[in-house]
Design a protein around this motif. Structure first.
Motif, PDB file in Angstrom:
ATOM      1  N   ASP A  46      54.282  69.009 -31.007  1.00 44.38           N
ATOM      2  CA  ASP A  46      54.672  68.221 -29.846  1.00 44.38           C
ATOM      3  C   ASP A  46      56.155  67.865 -29.925  1.00 44.38           C
ATOM      4  N   PHE A  47      56.923  68.390 -28.992  1.00 46.45           N
ATOM      5  CA  PHE A  47      58.329  68.021 -28.897  1.00 46.45           C
ATOM      6  C   PHE A  47      58.742  68.061 -27.434  1.00 46.45           C
ATOM      7  N   ASP A  48      59.889  67.483 -27.153  1.00 41.71           N
ATOM      8  CA  ASP A  48      60.376  67.399 -25.774  1.00 41.71           C
ATOM      9  C   ASP A  48      61.307  68.561 -25.465  1.00 41.71           C
ATOM     10  N   LEU A  49      61.228  69.043 -24.219  1.00 41.85           N
ATOM     11  CA  LEU A  49      62.151  70.066 -23.745  1.00 41.85           C
ATOM     12  C   LEU A  49      63.256  69.431 -22.930  1.00 41.85           C
ATOM     13  N   HIS A  50      64.460  69.927 -23.092  1.00 36.54           N
ATOM     14  CA  HIS A  50      65.612  69.430 -22.341  1.00 36.54           C
ATOM     15  C   HIS A  50      66.300  70.614 -21.658  1.00 36.54           C
ATOM     16  N   GLY A 167      64.803  72.143 -27.562  1.00 32.92           N
ATOM     17  CA  GLY A 167      63.675  71.278 -27.876  1.00 32.92           C
ATOM     18  C   GLY A 167      64.047  70.254 -28.931  1.00 32.92           C
ATOM     19  N   GLU A 168      63.395  69.100 -28.866  1.00 30.26           N
ATOM     20  CA  GLU A 168      63.666  68.023 -29.828  1.00 30.26           C
ATOM     21  C   GLU A 168      62.408  67.195 -30.038  1.00 30.26           C
ATOM     22  N   GLY A 169      62.079  66.932 -31.287  1.00 30.79           N
ATOM     23  CA  GLY A 169      60.959  66.056 -31.626  1.00 30.79           C
ATOM     24  C   GLY A 169      61.310  65.230 -32.845  1.00 30.79           C
ATOM     25  N   ILE A 170      60.666  64.099 -33.007  1.00 30.17           N
ATOM     26  CA  ILE A 170      60.960  63.247 -34.165  1.00 30.17           C
ATOM     27  C   ILE A 170      59.662  62.782 -34.807  1.00 30.17           C
ATOM     28  N   ILE A 171      59.654  62.826 -36.125  1.00 32.96           N
ATOM     29  CA  ILE A 171      58.560  62.260 -36.919  1.00 32.96           C
ATOM     30  C   ILE A 171      59.110  60.985 -37.535  1.00 32.96           C
ATOM     31  N   LYS A 172      58.537  59.860 -37.152  1.00 30.29           N
ATOM     32  CA  LYS A 172      59.082  58.565 -37.539  1.00 30.29           C
ATOM     33  C   LYS A 172      58.650  58.151 -38.936  1.00 30.29           C
ATOM     34  N   GLY A 173      59.617  57.635 -39.690  1.00 30.31           N
ATOM     35  CA  GLY A 173      59.357  57.020 -40.977  1.00 30.31           C
ATOM     36  C   GLY A 173      59.697  55.548 -40.934  1.00 30.31           C
ATOM     37  N   THR A 174      59.750  54.926 -42.099  1.00 32.74           N
ATOM     38  CA  THR A 174      59.944  53.473 -42.164  1.00 32.74           C
ATOM     39  C   THR A 174      61.239  53.054 -42.846  1.00 32.74           C
ATOM     40  N   SER A 175      61.950  53.985 -43.478  1.00 29.44           N
ATOM     41  CA  SER A 175      63.086  53.604 -44.321  1.00 29.44           C
ATOM     42  C   SER A 175      64.356  53.293 -43.544  1.00 29.44           C
ATOM     43  N   LYS A 212      52.155  60.721 -43.966  1.00 29.51           N
ATOM     44  CA  LYS A 212      52.770  59.408 -43.827  1.00 29.51           C
ATOM     45  C   LYS A 212      54.104  59.464 -44.556  1.00 29.51           C
ATOM     46  N   LEU A 213      55.205  59.296 -43.820  1.00 30.02           N
ATOM     47  CA  LEU A 213      56.524  59.546 -44.369  1.00 30.02           C
ATOM     48  C   LEU A 213      57.356  58.267 -44.453  1.00 30.02           C
ATOM     49  N   ARG A 214      58.226  58.255 -45.470  1.00 30.30           N
ATOM     50  CA  ARG A 214      59.131  57.126 -45.659  1.00 30.30           C
ATOM     51  C   ARG A 214      60.357  57.271 -44.761  1.00 30.30           C
ATOM     52  N   HIS A 215      60.886  58.492 -44.673  1.00 29.36           N
ATOM     53  CA  HIS A 215      62.055  58.757 -43.843  1.00 29.36           C
ATOM     54  C   HIS A 215      61.624  59.345 -42.502  1.00 29.36           C
ATOM     55  N   SER A 216      62.545  59.341 -41.556  1.00 25.54           N
ATOM     56  CA  SER A 216      62.327  60.008 -40.272  1.00 25.54           C
ATOM     57  C   SER A 216      62.950  61.399 -40.312  1.00 25.54           C
ATOM     58  N   TYR A 217      62.329  62.324 -39.582  1.00 24.66           N
ATOM     59  CA  TYR A 217      62.806  63.707 -39.530  1.00 24.66           C
ATOM     60  C   TYR A 217      62.933  64.133 -38.069  1.00 24.66           C
ATOM     61  N   ARG A 218      64.138  64.474 -37.675  1.00 28.01           N
ATOM     62  CA  ARG A 218      64.417  64.880 -36.295  1.00 28.01           C
ATOM     63  C   ARG A 218      64.499  66.403 -36.244  1.00 28.01           C
ATOM     64  N   PHE A 219      63.605  67.011 -35.501  1.00 21.83           N
ATOM     65  CA  PHE A 219      63.527  68.464 -35.376  1.00 21.83           C
ATOM     66  C   PHE A 219      64.176  68.899 -34.072  1.00 21.83           C
ATOM     67  N   VAL A 220      65.171  69.782 -34.158  1.00 21.63           N
ATOM     68  CA  VAL A 220      65.782  70.342 -32.956  1.00 21.63           C
ATOM     69  C   VAL A 220      65.767  71.859 -33.033  1.00 21.63           C
ATOM     70  N   ILE A 221      65.524  72.489 -31.890  1.00 21.21           N
ATOM     71  CA  ILE A 221      65.495  73.949 -31.788  1.00 21.21           C
ATOM     72  C   ILE A 221      66.325  74.322 -30.577  1.00 21.21           C
ATOM     73  N   SER A 228      74.013  73.595 -30.404  1.00 16.29           N
ATOM     74  CA  SER A 228      74.281  72.446 -31.274  1.00 16.29           C
ATOM     75  C   SER A 228      75.443  71.613 -30.743  1.00 16.29           C
ATOM     76  N   ILE A 229      76.428  72.261 -30.124  1.00 21.95           N
ATOM     77  CA  ILE A 229      77.541  71.516 -29.529  1.00 21.95           C
ATOM     78  C   ILE A 229      77.043  70.689 -28.342  1.00 21.95           C
ATOM     79  N   VAL A 230      76.180  71.286 -27.523  1.00 23.96           N
ATOM     80  CA  VAL A 230      75.563  70.537 -26.421  1.00 23.96           C
ATOM     81  C   VAL A 230      74.787  69.352 -26.974  1.00 23.96           C
ATOM     82  N   TYR A 231      73.979  69.607 -28.011  1.00 20.65           N
ATOM     83  CA  TYR A 231      73.144  68.542 -28.574  1.00 20.65           C
ATOM     84  C   TYR A 231      74.005  67.398 -29.113  1.00 20.65           C
TER      85      TYR A 231
END
Length: 456
Positions: A46-50, A167-175, A212-221, A228-231
């Protein structure tokens, strides 16, 4: 995510399925091929399209018109397709403008590209920002063309205002710390570069989203360079806060594992990767940072300075099939891809485990025996004769390539108590002692339960 043991066979099956479905699609920096690819990936993650409209300014660049292609060929006078986009989408220079004309060999040859030193390979060529057209073919095909023929040349393409898709999605952590996982989806039918990176990106996204993650991970495709310059232009403040990241690229070839360092060379990202290879006793090639590569030169540019590393298997530039039709599904394998996926997961596991602890009893060594942490019969510790036939240490983690070798648990416990001064992260302790982070992390959790340590 300690002791994460997924069904690797299932991952191999999924990787193989995705490789076969995605390989035929003609992708570019914009267009329906990119959308089709992302639509397939969205079936499992699951990720968002832009969509960023053509003409949008992003720093010194402008989003180009959208390119789509339906068909292309060169026919001889008998009507035979001597060059055929339907046979291989690399036959057309990516972003070729439309054409429908009759021309001589001399006129046509100015728009043909082949590789004399690799005569059975179709080269991959692009013309994103220069409006022209062209065909790529094997050198054998080129030599077989009749120089006296009149050829029908047709490229049924469109180049008109549209948008760039990412595309962009994020898996949220707590740190509060966030890491980037990026890949590029602009290449057409090329297996290792970079369909393999796209598939690994998707599998890694799925694997981490189940933890269950401590850090967050931002996935971009996104498409390479312009994407990447646009992003970055649309997410400037967010990007400046990223702690580091990876670009997944060329991960499924038959050659050696490799690691391209971040521009800092010894950042946390670099260290967890080195530690992963070291714990597995796995041979690999470490490449220095080089601005010639992928989007690390955008993410690490002066305004952002995000340290980016890349774990590879048959790294781009380093194999003969690179950017040719020989970089196909026969050149790569789902098994190689999943082996690299494991390395990424183990490296990220170390990011997760890299906590800093402080001893709650720093005045000398706490009494371990009364807490069940010390042998009840003393005298045999580090005695060679007593340990010659007795295995010790924790059960190794099977990674199929090699096994992590663990040391003595009591030894690891003592090192932890010695170094847990509230200033030395777990990775530092692992590097100082040569003990695996998995083992140190597991023992640190035991000591937390015994109220001997606290997390800083």
């Amino acid at each position: 995510m300690t002791d994460y043991n997924p069904d690797w066979n299932a991952y191999c099956e999924k990787a193989n399925s995705l490789l076969k479905r995605l390989f035929p699609i003609c992708r570019s920096i914009t267009g329906n091929g990119v959308r089709q690819t992302l639509s397939i990936l969205l079936e499992d993650i699951d990720f968002d399209l832009h969509e960023v409209p053509s003409g949008t300014s992003c720093y010194d660049w402008t989003v180009p018109d959208e390119w789509n292609i339906r068909d292309a060929y060169v026919k001889d006078s008998s009507g035979k397709r001597v060059i055929d986009f339907q046979a291989n989408n690399l036959h057309v220079v990516n972003y070729s403008t439309p054409i429908d004309a009759l021309m001589s060999f001399d006129e046509l040859s100015k728009h043909l590209f082949s590789l004399p030193d690799l005569p059975d390979a179709i080269p991959y060529r692009t013309s994103y920002y220069n409006k022209t057209w062209g065909f790529c073919l094997t050198h054998k095909q080129y030599l077989a063309l009749d120089k006296k023929e009149q050829y029908t040349v047709r490229i049924d393409s469109t180049l008109e205002p549209g948008s760039l898709t990412y595309g962009e999605g994020i898996i949220k952590g707590t740190s509060g710390q966030e890491f980037l996982i990026s890949t590029y989806t602009c290449h057409p039918s090329l297996g290792n570069d970079n369909l393999s990176g796209v598939v690994l990106w998707a599998l890694l996204f799925k694997a981490l989203s189940q933890q269950k993650l401590r850090h967050s991970y931002r996935f971009v495709i996104l498409p390479e360079t312009i994407g990447s310059i646009v992003y970055l232009s649309r997410n400037e403040s967010l990007a400046k806060k990223l702690s580091g990241g990876f670009i997944t690229s060329t991960v499924a070839g038959p050659g050696k594992f490799g690691y391209k360092r971040s521009f800092l060379s010894n950042h946390l990202i670099d260290r967890v990767v080195r530690k992963t290879f070291q714990e597995l006793d796995l041979e690999y090639i470490e490449y220095p940072f080089d601005v010639n590569g992928s989007d690390e030169r955008q993410y690490s540019s002066p305004a952002f300075r995000i340290p980016i590393g890349t774990i590879t298997k048959s790294k781009y530039y380093e194999y003969t099939n690179y950017h040719t039709s020989l970089d196909n599904l026969d050149f790569i394998s789902a098994e190689n891809l999943v082996q690299t996926l494991k390395l990424y997961i183990l490296a990220i596991e170390k990011l997760e485990q890299n906590k800093t602890y402080r001893s709650r009893m720093p005045y000398g060594e706490p009494m371990l025996g009364k807490r069940g942490l010390y042998p009840q019969i003393g005298g045999s510790i580090n005695q060679k004769a007593a340990n010659m036939s007795t295995p010790h240490g924790s059960r190794p983690y099977e990674v199929s390539v090699e096994q992590i070798i663990y040391g003595d648990e009591l030894d690891a416990l003592r090192w932890l108590l010695f170094y847990c001064d509230g200033q030395t992260p777990l990775l530092d302790i692992s590097e100082k002692t040569n003990l695996p982070m998995r083992q140190l992390s597991a023992i640190a959790e035991k000591l937390l339960e015994q109220n001997l340590l606290e997390i800083v």
